[in-house]
Structures are given as C-alpha cells and as structure tokens.
Design an enzyme around this catalytic site. Structure first.
Site, PDB file in Angstrom:
ATOM      1  N   TYR A 152       0.838  -1.210   0.000  1.00 21.04           N
ATOM      2  CA  TYR A 152       0.000   0.000   0.000  1.00 21.04           C
ATOM      3  C   TYR A 152       0.875   1.263   0.000  1.00 21.04           C
ATOM      4  O   TYR A 152       0.606   2.221  -0.742  1.00 21.04           O
ATOM      5  CB  TYR A 152      -0.896  -0.047   1.235  1.00 21.04           C
ATOM      6  CG  TYR A 152      -1.947   1.021   1.348  1.00 21.04           C
ATOM      7  CD1 TYR A 152      -3.131   0.960   0.612  1.00 21.04           C
ATOM      8  CD2 TYR A 152      -1.784   2.092   2.225  1.00 21.04           C
ATOM      9  CE1 TYR A 152      -4.113   1.931   0.753  1.00 21.04           C
ATOM     10  CE2 TYR A 152      -2.753   3.062   2.379  1.00 21.04           C
ATOM     11  CZ  TYR A 152      -3.926   2.987   1.632  1.00 21.04           C
ATOM     12  OH  TYR A 152      -4.895   3.951   1.777  1.00 21.04           O
ATOM     13  N   GLY A 183      -4.825  10.889   6.523  1.00 18.80           N
ATOM     14  CA  GLY A 183      -4.380   9.995   7.601  1.00 18.80           C
ATOM     15  C   GLY A 183      -5.500   9.006   7.873  1.00 18.80           C
ATOM     16  O   GLY A 183      -6.163   8.541   6.948  1.00 18.80           O
TER      17      GLY A 183
HETATM   18  P1  NDP Z   1     -13.702   1.965   1.159  1.00 22.12           P
HETATM   19  O1  NDP Z   1     -13.272   0.551   1.339  1.00 22.12           O
HETATM   20  O2  NDP Z   1     -14.868   2.475   1.923  1.00 22.12           O
HETATM   21  O3  NDP Z   1     -13.944   2.278  -0.400  1.00 22.12           O
HETATM   22  C1  NDP Z   1     -13.071   1.806  -1.390  1.00 22.12           C
HETATM   23  C2  NDP Z   1     -13.758   1.913  -2.725  1.00 22.12           C
HETATM   24  O4  NDP Z   1     -12.877   1.426  -3.739  1.00 22.12           O
HETATM   25  C3  NDP Z   1     -15.036   1.094  -2.808  1.00 22.12           C
HETATM   26  O5  NDP Z   1     -16.073   1.911  -3.256  1.00 22.12           O
HETATM   27  C4  NDP Z   1     -14.710   0.015  -3.830  1.00 22.12           C
HETATM   28  O6  NDP Z   1     -15.803  -0.260  -4.675  1.00 22.12           O
HETATM   29  C5  NDP Z   1     -13.624   0.671  -4.669  1.00 22.12           C
HETATM   30  N1  NDP Z   1     -12.832  -0.348  -5.335  1.00 22.12           N
HETATM   31  C6  NDP Z   1     -11.991  -1.239  -4.783  1.00 22.12           C
HETATM   32  N2  NDP Z   1     -11.473  -2.049  -5.730  1.00 22.12           N
HETATM   33  C7  NDP Z   1     -11.993  -1.653  -6.910  1.00 22.12           C
HETATM   34  C8  NDP Z   1     -11.858  -2.096  -8.257  1.00 22.12           C
HETATM   35  N3  NDP Z   1     -11.031  -3.103  -8.619  1.00 22.12           N
HETATM   36  N4  NDP Z   1     -12.561  -1.459  -9.224  1.00 22.12           N
HETATM   37  C9  NDP Z   1     -13.404  -0.454  -8.911  1.00 22.12           C
HETATM   38  N5  NDP Z   1     -13.566   0.023  -7.646  1.00 22.12           N
HETATM   39  C10 NDP Z   1     -12.885  -0.581  -6.669  1.00 22.12           C
HETATM   40  O7  NDP Z   1     -12.403   2.802   1.511  1.00 22.12           O
HETATM   41  P2  NDP Z   1     -12.192   4.364   1.732  1.00 22.12           P
HETATM   42  O8  NDP Z   1     -13.375   5.144   1.320  1.00 22.12           O
HETATM   43  O9  NDP Z   1     -11.640   4.525   3.072  1.00 22.12           O
HETATM   44  O10 NDP Z   1     -10.983   4.614   0.700  1.00 22.12           O
HETATM   45  C11 NDP Z   1     -11.061   5.477  -0.414  1.00 22.12           C
HETATM   46  C12 NDP Z   1      -9.648   5.881  -0.795  1.00 22.12           C
HETATM   47  O11 NDP Z   1      -9.056   6.602   0.282  1.00 22.12           O
HETATM   48  C13 NDP Z   1      -8.710   4.692  -1.069  1.00 22.12           C
HETATM   49  O12 NDP Z   1      -7.876   4.998  -2.163  1.00 22.12           O
HETATM   50  C14 NDP Z   1      -7.893   4.617   0.207  1.00 22.12           C
HETATM   51  O13 NDP Z   1      -6.650   4.009  -0.009  1.00 22.12           O
HETATM   52  C15 NDP Z   1      -7.789   6.084   0.560  1.00 22.12           C
HETATM   53  N6  NDP Z   1      -7.427   6.346   1.938  1.00 22.12           N
HETATM   54  C16 NDP Z   1      -8.275   5.973   2.947  1.00 22.12           C
HETATM   55  C17 NDP Z   1      -7.914   6.249   4.255  1.00 22.12           C
HETATM   56  C18 NDP Z   1      -8.777   5.869   5.414  1.00 22.12           C
HETATM   57  O14 NDP Z   1      -8.309   6.013   6.567  1.00 22.12           O
HETATM   58  N7  NDP Z   1      -9.984   5.412   5.220  1.00 22.12           N
HETATM   59  C19 NDP Z   1      -6.651   6.924   4.582  1.00 22.12           C
HETATM   60  C20 NDP Z   1      -5.874   7.276   3.439  1.00 22.12           C
HETATM   61  C21 NDP Z   1      -6.261   7.008   2.162  1.00 22.12           C
HETATM   62  P3  NDP Z   1     -16.581  -1.650  -4.564  1.00 22.12           P
HETATM   63  O15 NDP Z   1     -17.085  -1.727  -3.127  1.00 22.12           O
HETATM   64  O16 NDP Z   1     -17.649  -1.533  -5.581  1.00 22.12           O
HETATM   65  O17 NDP Z   1     -15.544  -2.698  -4.837  1.00 22.12           O
END
Ligand code: NDP
Length: 241
Positions: A152, A183
């Site tokens: 990651y 974060g």
């Molecule tokens: P969630 O798990 O709530 O959401 C992740 C999203 O990514 C889902 O909607 C999922 O869609 C989508 N996704 C995953 N794999 C695929 C794929 N192969 N194709 C299409 N869509 C995909 O996580 P967050 O909302 O927390 O994360 C959102 C972003 O923020 C990410 O990039 C994460 O790394 C980043 N982030 C989050 C942090 C946190 O603390 N939460 C901190 C720092 C960064 P589906 O369910 O349809 O698969």
C-alpha cells in the site's frame, strides 16, 4: 451545462462523501463501482432519496479495457469527464515476510495502475478542452511508509510521483493534477483498527471524517484551486507533517 465529475469507488466511505460535496458545487456526478457489486441499486436509491441524482457505472479500475469501456459509456450518457477523482483503493495488510505476490499485485493494481487506467481515458479530452482536474487519493502512508503496508505504501507513494510528473506535462493545457494524502479516516477501510489507541499519536486526537477529506477534494475540483498543481495536500490531523 455543468461540468462532469467522476469519482471512482464512490460507494465507499470517502467516495460517497466526495460525490456529495461535488454535487453541492454543481457538478454532474458520476461514480464507478466494482462489476457485480449488488449494493449499487440500493445506494443509488438512497442517494436519490437525499436529492442526489448520481449515476453509477461498473468499472474494474484494475483493468484498462474496463476503464475504457466505462468512460466511453459515461461520455455518451452524461458527457466528457472534466474532473476525475481517482479514489478507488484497497488494502491487503501484512508484513513483507508474509506478503504473497498476489497481495502485492492486488494492491498495486487497484491503487496505482488504476490511476493510469482511468486518467488515460479522460486526459486528452481535458487538454483539448483546456480545462480539467485530476485528483488522486494518496495516503499518509505513501509519504512516511507504514508497518505491514509495503504494498500500500508503495502504491500510494507511486501516486505522489505520478501526480507531480503529470502536473508538469499538462499545466500548459489548463489541466491541474493534485493528490490528497489522508491519515486515518473513519470508513470501512479503517473499521477494524483500534481508534482509541491509534488516536493517541494523532495531535488532533481523533480519526478524520470522510466529509473533511471531501471538502478538500471539492476545493481542488473547483475554480478556486486554479493555481495549485503538482501538490500533495496532507489531511491527517497532524499525524505526519
Ligand atoms: P472503502 O473501502 O470504503 O472504499 C473503497 C472503494 O474502492 C469502494 O467503493 C470500492 O468499490 C472501490 N474499489 C476497490 N477495488 C476496486 C476495483 N477493482 N474497481 C473499482 N472500484 C474498486 O475505503 P475508503 O473510502 O476509506 O478509501 C477510499 C480511498 O481513500 C482509497 O484509495 C484509500 O486508499 C484512501 N485512503 C483511505 C484512508 C482511510 O483512513 N480510510 C486513509 C488514506 C487514504 P466496490 O465496493 O464496488 O468494490
């Protein structure tokens, strides 16, 4: 006609908040979801009940052809994409010693290759129209590295490099490229973490809310951010500066 903003993974914690804030700015908001995700109907209905007319399209962001098909349909149905928020992401946490090639690949493909796959489909249109915003969702762990997250951290660090390089290539054409580096934010992704103990190391003493990140993303999508490009903006409660 108002501009079109596409958020990948808009049904996730951060993505949904971003969709809502972009709608408040007047963008026509489109999101993507993983093909086969059965939650989409209920999610769209829930959003419609709240007054948001979002559209959602299946797209596997790890797959270039899926990304191409998705953007082709979005362009026909809604219009060309003016703002792309590369938000979809996953974690597969474990120490490097235990990490398999599949764990490494899944995280790199979903978090980093996705940025290429999606951006490639919309960038030429943005430069031709002389306006566009690419906003990549990075992470504090791409800035500092994190135990159990070599995959990651590598993907998110890659996003930072790609954002800075892309910004240099497209600035003259009216397109900005920036990244946000959150974060700990309260979403499904952090649902298994021990907030009570982790917050001790965060100066603001709490996890962030998706809305807080969404405000930043929506600012970067707006006209108000017009002189900001190639930046990585931290939003981490002071965890790492
Ligand atoms: P969630 O798990 O709530 O959401 C992740 C999203 O990514 C889902 O909607 C999922 O869609 C989508 N996704 C995953 N794999 C695929 C794929 N192969 N194709 C299409 N869509 C995909 O996580 P967050 O909302 O927390 O994360 C959102 C972003 O923020 C990410 O990039 C994460 O790394 C980043 N982030 C989050 C942090 C946190 O603390 N939460 C901190 C720092 C960064 P589906 O369910 O349809 O698969």
């Amino acid at each position: 006609m108002s501009r079109v903003a596409l958020v990948t993974g808009g049904m996730g914690g951060l993505g949904e908040a971003v969709c809502i804030k972009l709608a408040a700015l007047g963008f026509r908001v489109v999101t993507t979801y993983s093909p086969g995700n059965e939650k989409v109907k209920d999610w769209l209905q829930g959003m419609h009940n709240l007054g948001y007319g979002f559209k959602a399209y299946p797209c596997d962001v790890t797959d270039f052809e899926s990304a191409r098909e998705c953007i082709e349909i979005v362009t026909k149905d809604v219009g060309p994409v003016d703002v792309l928020v590369n938000n979809a992401g996953i974690t597969r946490d474990m120490t490097f010693k235990k990490m398999t090639k599949a764990d490494w690949d899944a995280v790199i493909h979903t978090n980093l290759d996705s940025v290429f796959n999606m951006t490639k489909q919309v960038l030429d249109g943005m430069t031709e129209r002389r306006w566009g915003r690419i906003i990549n969702v990075g992470s504090v762990n791409g800035q500092k590295g994190a135990f159990g997250q070599t995959n990651y951290s590598a993907a998110k660090a890659g996003i930072i490099g790609a954002t800075k390089a892309l910004a240099q290539e497209v600035g003259r054409k009216g397109v900005t490229a920036n990244a946000v580096a959150p974060g700990f934010i309260t979403t499904d992704m952090t649902g298994d973490l021990d907030e009570a103990s982790l917050k001790q190391m965060i100066p603001l003493n709490r996890f962030g809310k998706p809305e807080e990140v969404a405000y930043l993303v929506s600012f970067l999508a707006s006209e108000k951010s017009s002189y900001i490009t190639g930046e990585v903006i931290s939003i981490n409660g002071g965890l790492y500066t």
